[in-house]
Design an enzyme around this catalytic site. Sequence first.
Site, short mmCIF file in Angstrom:
data_model
loop_
_atom_site.label_atom_id
_atom_site.label_comp_id
_atom_site.label_asym_id
_atom_site.label_seq_id
_atom_site.Cartn_x
_atom_site.Cartn_y
_atom_site.Cartn_z
N GLY A 1 4.40 -5.55 -3.47
CA GLY A 1 3.94 -6.18 -2.43
C GLY A 1 4.81 -7.01 -1.81
CG ASN B 1 5.54 -4.27 0.77
OD1 ASN B 1 5.01 -2.98 0.71
ND2 ASN B 1 6.12 -4.40 -0.31
CG ASP C 1 2.64 6.17 -3.40
OD1 ASP C 1 3.77 6.37 -3.22
OD2 ASP C 1 2.09 4.99 -3.56
CG HIS D 1 5.01 3.02 -4.81
ND1 HIS D 1 3.93 2.85 -4.15
CD2 HIS D 1 5.67 1.67 -4.96
CE1 HIS D 1 3.58 1.69 -3.78
NE2 HIS D 1 4.66 0.97 -4.08
CB SER E 1 6.04 -1.97 -5.34
OG SER E 1 6.08 -1.43 -4.08
#
Length: 737
Positions: free
Chosen positions: A591, A621, A712, A715, A562
């Site tokens: 993802g 991830n 967050d 990202h 992502s």
Amino acid sequence: MKQLLVMNRFFLLLAIALGILSSPRGGEVAYATDTRPNIVFVFSDDHALQSIGAYGSQINETPNIDRVAREGAVFTNSFCANSICGPSRACILTGKHSHLNGFLRNGNRFDGLQTTFPPLLQSVGYQTALIGKWHLGTDPVGFDYWEVLPGQGFYYNPDFIQMDGKRIRREGYCTDLVTDLAIDWLRQQRNQEKPFLLMCQHKAPHRNWAPAARHFSLYEEDVPEPETLRDDYSGRSALLQENEMTIRNHMHWGHDMKFHGENQFPDHFVDRHQNGEYQRMNPEQKQAWDAHYEPENQAFIQQMKAGELSDDEILSWKYQRYIKDYLRTIAAVDESVGRLLNYLDESGLAENTIFIYSSDQGFYLGEHGWYDKRWMFEESLKMPFLVRWPGVVAPGTTSSTMIQNIDYGPTFLEIAGVEVPAEMQGRSLVPVLKASGVAPSDWRDAIYYAYYENAAVHEVPVHDGVRTDRYKLMFFPRSQEWQLFDLQKDPLELKSVHDDPAMSEVLGGLKKRYTDLRKFYQVNSAVIPATRADLPWWRERDQAATERAKQGNVDLAFIGDSITQGWEGGGKKVWEENYAARKPINLGFSGDRTEHVIWRLEHGNLSNIRPKVAVLTIGTNNTGHLMQDPQEVAAGIERILEILAEKSPETKVVLHGVFPRGRSPFDPGRLNNLAIKQIIRRFADGDRVHYLDIGNAFLEDDSSLPESIMPDALHLSEEGYRRWAAALEPKLKELGL
Ligand code: SGN
Ligand code: CA
């Protein structure tokens, strides 16, 4: 017997010492007195234990297969490592689990040059033959003689591929033809002086369950329905409801249910498929076929038109059509076993021949409302395994020892006196066979199972797990769910008790066993190619990326998750300013973990593009979803670098250190990424691969991650992308972009 084996070894050593075993075909002289046992391996496709007399079938009789049990042993805890055709066969040939033999799913191509048992048998003077279904995509290796069905093969007048590559059509019924060829090889073609391995591999009882005319009259009475035919899937993962293998909703009008013409009841039958078997039949075969099916079909159609049948009655009708055809195809397999056993008797071979009956996996005969296999539930996890070894296995033996298809290769090798290669993961069953089915004290306590065919026919999700004698633990990566079954209390597997507080100790223990077994078998999900095509957006993005890649003309490829995909979101403006004019492609998928990137790069995302520079940012991830061991993640990244080297050797790769995550420097995810970075830094070779750690560009002086850069803590904001571009630019220039 033991003495005999010692003698055999002696002959073998002698032969080796004399140098007559240097070529696979050598040894003719030495083996004139060879007494090592022959092996006849009869292997069918999709034959469920529930339809074998010796396993207590309530629905059919298999007198010849039962004879093997009566004169030898039946294994009640015989399991598959991956319950699907090609993969099961590859596990058998290599003695290894799928992730190591490379054949994860149907459609893969088997690498026949890896270590398998047939050439090893040849190397000690065994003659080897293979006849029938193969389904591994490449030609058989290690067989003196073979003749195989292309792909799935047909029941009626099937084509065969011969050793010289020629395809021939043989008139007749497949199960009979394969048996004829097998007996012909035994009788006429083999070298009578050598011990042999014969693999006689049937198509039956695989879908679409087309019986021979002589068996149409069997099962005129209705077959009892299994208890769980109307399973509502409550008490287990919601993923069970997503699959497409129910008798109720997924039977094809022509292909499975044997109607002619247009599907008249599209609410109840799936449209697709004529019956391909019917199209191959000669006029007599067609006539016999229609004489059997048409009266039943017309009666059903009439009742349907008159609205006489409830949904439940329609389900029952479909079940009967399905199960009767399935069982009728087994009647021919049972006859085949009978013919082979008789031939061994007549020829005097029986005494010194080990006879095995097995099938590539089990099957659902309406249990849970299903046909097909794939799931780790009992019906498809189990494989029949019956063995007759005169003088060694006591007649009438029943063994509950946990065996698996990765054990077959090592068993055959020990029988022939070959040392089992250390790389094989299975164990020889010879000690078990010699001890009346009782396992040695150091035998396995659990088996490991893994199914990988995501987003394919029947929609069964990827899952793996362990099964002990009493419990089964399953894990579904797609939903990150555990399922736990107590097979003693719940033999039909109708309720997962993973969240029952009383089961917490069992659950904890089995999770530990699961982790340890995965380590033991070297399962690293980070390197096992995995598609996420079950997600529509992912599938579409993947197709679009591949379409773009087919057009070529790309200089700069960004590859990742992502964070890379975000060049189309928060980073859009920065992308426009910096890269839009430099023939870029964005291969970032939200993802994705390393295994998904591996899948995409192997399945078209690099088609015709040979970028000057590829920028790789992946791994966070693997940390975020699984807190995966840094060594494992690094191995995934290394694999991606290998694929880039294979597919586009000229491309310079900028390998980014995994970006920092989490607000604090002590965030466990941040620390995991740090540990991954320490390892992958060394993948730089100063030429093709350039390591670039730009983590500091995002961090404050105290190593915290500001919200302005990563809102967050994972990202990037637009400012974050700006800093990425600035830190990357000198490297791009250096690499000539
Ligand atoms: C075919 C069958 C499926 C079956 C697979 C795999 N469909 O695709 O029902 O699951 O083979 O079977 S069909 O419409 O072609 O009959 S396997 O035994 O080869 O793994
Ligand atoms: Ca199969």
